[in-house]
Scaffold this active site. Sequence first.
Site: not given
Length: 745
Positions: A42, A45, A91-92, A123, A427
């Site tokens: 995210d 983007y 959208s926001l 959100k 070992c």
Amino acid sequence: MVAETNTSAELDAAHAEADALTTRILELRDAYYGRNESLVSDEEYDAMMRRLEAIERAFPELQGQDSPTQTVGGRAQTLFDPVEHAERMLSLDNVFSITEFEAWAARVQRDAARDVQWLCELKIDGLAINLRYEHGRLATAATRGDGVTGEDVTENIAFIDSIPKRLAGEGHPPLVEVRGEVFFPVEAFHRLNAAQAEAGERVFANPRNAASGSLRQKAEGKSPAQLELMRARISELRMLVHGVGAWANPPVAAQSQVYDLLAAWGLPTSSHFKVVPSIEAAAEFIEYFGEHRDSVEHEIDGVVVKVDELALHDELGATSRAPRWATAFKYPPEQVNTKLLDIVVSVGRTGRATPFAVMKPVRVAGSVVRQATLHNQDVVKSKGVLIGDTVVLRKAGDVIPEVLGPVVELRDGSERAFVMPERCPECGTPLRPMREGDIDLRCPNARSCPAQVRGRVEHIGSRGALDIEALGEVSAAALTQPDVPQPPPLVTEAALFELTVDDLLPIEVVVRDAETGLPKLDADGSAKRRTPFRRNPTAAEKRDGLTGPQPSSAALTLLSELEKAKTKPLWRLLVSLNIRNVGPVAARALADHFGSLDAIRAASPEELAGVEGVGGIIAESVRQWFELDWHVEIIERWSKAGVRFSTPGHLGPEAAAEAAASGVLAGLTVVATGSLEGFTREGAQEAIIAAGGKAASSVSKKTDFVAAGPGAGSKLTKAEQLGVRIIDAAQFAVLVREGPAALEG
């Protein structure tokens, strides 16, 4: 002319970059919305979107109506029948810092020209859905799509019980669109991925992709068994509504009142929202949930802040893609993509061989992550990761980073499979399951495997055991695995309390790269070394005749702390012996009951198991521990060095019970969480027990007090939800000293 040439060149460069960004963003949207795949994080983007917005602000002529900055979500898909929304789903816009949020809110406040009430809500990182109700009946359910047209998922929505097919009450409008998010609760998401891995199916990178992939399934072509599985998965989904679309003349004046009405209609609304009167209060809400993201039942990636007054929504309006009356504050990502550089196997103090993912360093949830556990070879296989993959990394809450899976679409053929080693990398002992049916492989060389000795020595110095300053990860490694051609001072932990300055001074260790584990080199190509326990003499010491190497402050502190540790409480010594299953709770119970290590060793398994808080499994672990000669050697050499394996003035179990019953906290349960001034974490628990109370590790309805300091986290949230009394450090000091009555008035 020169200026015009430069401007033309700048425009050409901006045009080329904008075209490249647009192409990439559309590719990513197609993958995200159409195929439920996250090819980048995210954060990446968002950075691309912000860069494209910056270019279009500088060169407005490059901004077209089809630019990603002017459009919503993904393209309308063709998997399902198309549904046109009665009102466009916007959208926001995003903000990424409190400063950016305050600037946005100030602009809204200025444009509103009156006082603004702010509605703050979480959100949800889910799949946006539009529910269309006609006269109270669900007509269609559709994804957002491109904001104008979505996909008809009505048939699948029917299997989500929390979404009503008919609204409760009366007087419903002829048409209303209800918007919300469909998501998997965190626990359901983990169950789903576990089932996918067990079935050999692809695991989902995140709950949002899982929600989208589950809801956007077609029934056609599936067998009855496949249909049953599909519907069972969908039934695990939940939805929370957060707004409305088409609705002529709603009978309320505020967004928060819309939520009250939607809840009255039987629609699922969130309890995590709040209306506040100021920008400062909204910022506090954002910061609070930024610190308590793990306290919520679903994934969140930020907070949405809206103007509560509906009339202002119309007055402030919207751009082509987002309303001006709302914004989303995006938290630093808890999930990112990074490169899996290697998978290395680490052996711990119990001998367990654990594969670790070594990754290109990446910032996630506020910290830089370089590695994450992959648990065992079966987990590596089930996650489907190859060395060289781009992987999805998640850091939940404030704790452990987890590799969720690969981004398969980014493979180029150079990736290779991980092969679990057959022998211990430290070992050389063959690895094997220690019990029939065990998935984990372990190194059976418990006595002298350097990794196990190192882990046990580090555990001895930890806060939960002897709490020895200067005996941490670095010192434990130096004492058990010095890279010099001589035996290390500690082949087992038996010689720990016999250490002297002469043992510490010769130790040299190779400086290693934190990411690769490879030695760092000096200018001449040789391995870089350091001497953690010695230093060169100062000028003043040389004048006093000291010419040889001198002990460092770390050496002196370690020896001093080891001397103090010899008289630490018996329960701490029991924890430090690394007896399987014996942690602080069982160690306290054994120490309080028997009073000495000799008495514990002499007790029968039945006597050990009869101690409250011990039981048969721990009793058997204690018995088995004493059967090994090299364990007995540890006790004998520690005792000879002055370690006291007894409790002076031990009262015995009955007298101890009587003393506890008469304490000021008798019968009370107290949880201490966070940083309490004046107390260490263990010190706070000891203070509770000494006062006769029960020091619990989790909050429940039976908890009487929660003492909370900075960093209290989810325990504080749980106490608030249950109404448990919360006290600070000063009140806690009074409580353990004088009892609850002293807190009144």
